[in-house]
Structure formats: structure tokens, C-alpha cells
Design an enzyme around this catalytic site. Structure first.
Site, short mmCIF file in Angstrom:
data_model
loop_
_atom_site.label_atom_id
_atom_site.label_comp_id
_atom_site.label_asym_id
_atom_site.label_seq_id
_atom_site.Cartn_x
_atom_site.Cartn_y
_atom_site.Cartn_z
N HIS A 155 56.70 52.62 36.31
CA HIS A 155 57.30 53.70 35.54
C HIS A 155 56.22 54.71 35.18
O HIS A 155 55.09 54.33 34.91
CB HIS A 155 57.93 53.14 34.24
CG HIS A 155 58.92 54.06 33.63
ND1 HIS A 155 58.55 55.09 32.80
CD2 HIS A 155 60.26 54.15 33.78
CE1 HIS A 155 59.63 55.76 32.44
NE2 HIS A 155 60.68 55.22 33.01
N ASP A 167 65.94 49.51 35.97
CA ASP A 167 66.78 49.29 37.15
C ASP A 167 66.62 47.90 37.77
O ASP A 167 67.35 47.57 38.70
CB ASP A 167 66.43 50.34 38.23
CG ASP A 167 66.82 51.74 37.80
OD1 ASP A 167 67.87 51.87 37.16
OD2 ASP A 167 66.08 52.69 38.10
#
Ligand code: ACO
Length: 428
Positions: free
Chosen positions: A306, A363
């Protein structure tokens, strides 16, 4: 005296103001940099660029903290509902009971879409990706509702916000029904927001459909966790497109497209396809993780890494736990979940991932839940969009209230040809 930064260019020193955020975050204000110095900044991917002052969402990526309007995501996940969170994000505070019921009723009553949307979806190919259909459909809302397009008119803005929130589940479900060739299901407004979406997705006119409360609660939780994430790619797209003063439908349609990409929300579909490939091709988790580390192999470990979180993504922690709970309650045994857990364990002990601070993101486990309740993988990102809707709306609204409002227009450093004379075609 207010804190400033000093910048020396040649023999001149400039003082730049510093903004200090609520949580002591600091940003150097370069609003007048070019005017005063002739210089611009260079920051590909905007990793160091603050595009706005915002009061909506706080993230501390080093500590793994996420808060909406100051409230920790963990508390909202445990105690709130998606529509309450939507109100919190859009209005700015938790609603009183009466405010929540007025808001909920308004959303409930705006779920129906224009009958001509049937023809609209009918004109799209059956194998159209639902994200393409959703983006087109949200853009098309502006053609059906020309009475609520002016971002400067508060009443029109309020109506368009309620329409967007209320109609998106119907549009997303229609996109899905069209792709499988089933009749569109009209919304049933006696159901709650998530239940209604499930009914339109999974119901059909020939049979009774009963909303499973376990599934309804699980999706509600996932929507809360996806509801906002400050200036990510799709939200920045909504703000940038919105800064031209286009209507909210046009700006959100752009955000849906940005979300679709595999490096952003599209990763949830990629994760489940990755897990299925590992399951079906007999590749071991270890082999796959090794492959994801190889520079000349394009397969990254999807659902890992991320831009902001250099620690556990707090959403991923909550979703992993929910995944076990939901699958257990539904009595589903998921090989995908086993593979996901194995990949996570291997990656979290692997130097490559440790050194780069790569952790599971939002996710990584969400698709396992979507899959277990029978959602096809190409609808996963549409569910993400459903969750992100209040965030996009809140950020779009904040942009329009900003006293520093300006059309978004980054600069560049030109590295192409110098002044070149035009060569007539015969001489080239
Ligand atoms: N698998 C393998 N290696 C990875 C991964 C991954 N999932 N993610 C990052 N890396 C490596 C990169 O190759 C790079 O290595 P290097 O320093 O040797 O060149 C390093 O880690 C840093 O990665 P960047 O791509 O530079 O980091 P950035 O902040 O630009 O990208 C991103 C973040 C796009 C999320 C990235 O981690 C990624 O591609 N992850 C997989 C896709 C994904 O899950 N996206 C969803 C993100 S969450 C969301 O948007 C909702």
C-alpha cells in the site's frame, strides 16, 4: 510565530508557510512557489504532495490507524451501520436518531431508476465489465436528472447526493443482471440498503428471495470499511474532475473508472483470480510468493502492499476476522481462504516483503467473503465502489466548500524536443 520552512535557491532564501494538522502532520505550503521562485516541484505519483486540507479521514500509515471524522474504524465496524457512516462522512457528524431516520428514508425512496435504463443496459454487450457499465450508468444519471447538476446550488447538490447513494446499488445490480441475462429486479423498498442490493443482485421474479442476515451484516461491514480512504487514486480523480465544476455524477463516474484498475480497487478481483489459479494450477503458496518477488515476472502478490500503510492495514485485520466468522456461520469451507492464509504467513516472514513493509491490504480477504456468498469475481470492484460512494461524495462536497478552491491543474517539466521547424511531408 507560525512555523515556516526555508528554501535556498542560489543566493536567495525563501520562507514557506507550514500547515500543522490535527494529528501534528506537517505540510510545506508551496502555493506561491512558482510565482516567487520560478520553480515547480517534481513528485511522480504524488507520494509527497498534499492536494488539500481535509477534515474527513485520518490515516497514520506507519501505525496502521484509520479514522472517519475522528472515529476509529474499529469502533465504526463494531457499532455502526453503512448508512450511518455515510451520513457521518457526508454531513460531518454522527446523526441523531431522527436525522438518521430522515436520511435513511430519503435514500430508501430514491432507489428506483428511470425505466429507460433498461434500454441503456440492453445496449451494452453482455460481457461488458460491470465497472465499465457502472461508470457509464452513473455518468448517464446526469442525462436523466438535469435538474440537479449545479454544484453551486445547495438544494440541487443535496438531491444529487441522495440520488447517487440511493440509485447506485440498483445500477450495479442491473449491470450484473444484464451480464447474466436475467430480468432486472426493481428495488424493494421495504428492505434495508444492503438487503435491497442483495435482493436485486440475487433475487429473480420466479422465486421468493429471503435476505440472509449473516450475509447482509457481512456486506454492511465491508461497505463501512471501504467508505473512505482520503486522497487515494479514485478519490483524487473525483476531486480533480470535480474541480472543473462538472456535476457530481460526472465526477463520480471518473472515480469509478479509476477504482477499476488492478493497482487500486480492481485488486480485489485480481486476488480471487490469483487464489483460484494457485488452487487450480497446483502451484504452492511458496512458489507463488517467490514468483511475485521476481522483477521480470509480472505477477505481484495482489492484495499486498500500500502506498500509505507501512504496517498492517487496519481494514484487512477486521476483514480477515470477519472472513472466518462469516464462512463459519454460513458453513462454507473455502480452499481460497486456506491459500490466502498460507500466502500471508509466508509473505509476512519473507525478507523481501518485510524490508519493503508490504502487508495485506483491504483487498486481500474481502474477495473470499464475496466469493463465499456467490458474488462473481467481476462484481467485486463494483461492491468496492458501492462502499466508497459516501467517501467520494463527501470529498466532492468538501472540495466545493473549500475556500482555497481552484481547478486542479498540475504542471510538468518538459523534456521533449527543443524548438523544431516543421518539415513538409515530402521532405521527411
Ligand atoms: N508484490 C510484490 N512486490 C511488491 C508488491 C506486491 N504486491 N507491492 C509492492 N511491491 C514492491 C515493488 O516491486 C517495489 O519493489 P522495489 O523497491 O524493489 O522496486 C516496492 O515493493 C515498492 O512498491 P511500489 O510499487 O513502488 O509502491 P507503491 O506505493 O507505488 O504501490 C501498490 C502501492 C500499487 C498498492 C503496490 O503495493 C501494488 O501493486 N500492490 C498490489 C496491488 C494491490 O493490492 N493494490 C490494492 C491496493 S489497496 C487499494 O487501492 C484499495
Amino acid at each position: 510565530m507560525a512555523e515556516t520552512a526555508k528554501l535556498t535557491l542560489g543566493d536567495k532564501t525563501y520562507e514557506l508557510p507550514i500547515h500543522v494538522g490535527t494529528e501534528n502532520e506537517r505540510s510545506i505550503d508551496i502555493t506561491n512557489l512558482r510565482a516567487e521562485t520560478g520553480y515547480i516541484t517534481h513528485d511522480p505519483g504524488y507520494g509527497n504532495t498534499g492536494s488539500c486540507l481535509s477534515a474527513i479521514t485520518f490515516i497514520d500509515g506507519e501505525k496502521g490507524i484509520l479514522r472517519y471524522r475522528g472515529i476509529p474504524i474499529e469502533e465504526l465496524a463494531e457499532k455502526s451501520t453503512f448508512l450511518e457512516v455515510a451520513y457521518l462522512l457526508i454531513v460531518g457528524n454522527l446523526p441523531k436518531a431522527g436525522e438518521l431516520s430522515t436520511f435513511t428514508e430519503s435514500i430508501r425512496r430514491h432507489t428506483m431508476i428511470h425505466e429507460d435504463f433498461k434500454a441503456f443496459f440492453g445496449a451494452l454487450p453482455k460481457d461488458a465489465h460491470p465497472m465499465a457499465s457502472c461508470s457509464a450508468a452513473v455518468g448517464a444519471l446526469s442525462t436523466f436528472y438535469p435538474d440537479s447538476l449545479d454544484p453551486r446550488d445547495q438544494r440541487q447538490v443535496e438531491i444529487s447526493i441522495h440520488r447517487t447513494l440511493a440509485k447506485f446499488p440498483t445500477l450495479a445490480a442491473y449491470a450484473y443482471k444484464h451480464s447474466i441475462g436475467q430480468p432486472f429486479m426493481y428495488p424493494k423498498n421495504s428492505l434495508d440498503y444492503v438487503g435491497n442490493f442483495l435482493y436485486m443482485m440475487f433475487g429473480n421474479p420466479c422465486e421468493e428471495y429471503e435476505v440472509d442476515p449473516v450475509i447482509e451484516k457481512a456486506i454492511d461491514l465491508l461497505l463501512i470499511l471501504h467508505a473512505d480512504h482520503e486522497q487515494n487514486c479514485s478519490t483524487s480523480s473525483v476531486r480533480l474532475v470535480g474541480s472543473s465544476k462538472v456535476n457530481i455524477f460526472g465526477a463520480i463516474s471518473a472515480g469509478i473508472n479509476a477504482l477499476w484498475g488492478p493497482l487500486h480497487g480492481g485488486a480485489n478481483q485480481q486476488v480471487i483470480e490469483m487464489l483460484a489459479a494457485i488452487r487450480d494450477e497446483g502451484v504452492t503458496g511458496r512458489e507463488f510468493v517467490e514468483r511475485a518477488k521476481t522483477r521480470n515476472d509480472t505477477s505481484r502478490l495482489m492484495g499486498f502492499g500500500h502506498r500509505v500503510y507501512k504496517n498492517f492495514d487496519p481494514r484487512a485485520k477486521i476483514i480477515k476476522k470477519a472472513c472466518f466468522d462469516v464462512l463459519d456461520k454460513l458453513g462454507v469451507h473455502s480452499k481460497m481462504l486456506e491459500i490466502a492464509v498460507e500466502l500471508e504467513e509466508i509473505a509476512l516472514k519473507d525478507d523481501y516483503f518485510v524490508e519493503r513493509k508490504l502487508y495485506p491490504n483491504v483487498d486481500f480477504y474481502s474477495g473470499v467473503i464475496y466469493n463465499a456468498i456467490g458474488t462473481p469475481s467481476n462484481m467485486f470492484t463494483a461492491l468496492f465502489a458501492l462502499g466508497r460512494m459516501p467517501g467520494w461524495i463527501a470529498q466532492w462536497s468538501e472540495l466545493h466548500r473549500d475556500t482555497e478552491f481552484k481547478i486542479g491543474r498540475p504542471r510538468q517539466t518538459y523534456i521533449g524536443e527543443p524548438l523544431t521547424a516543421y518539415t513538409p511531408i515530402a521532405e521527411r
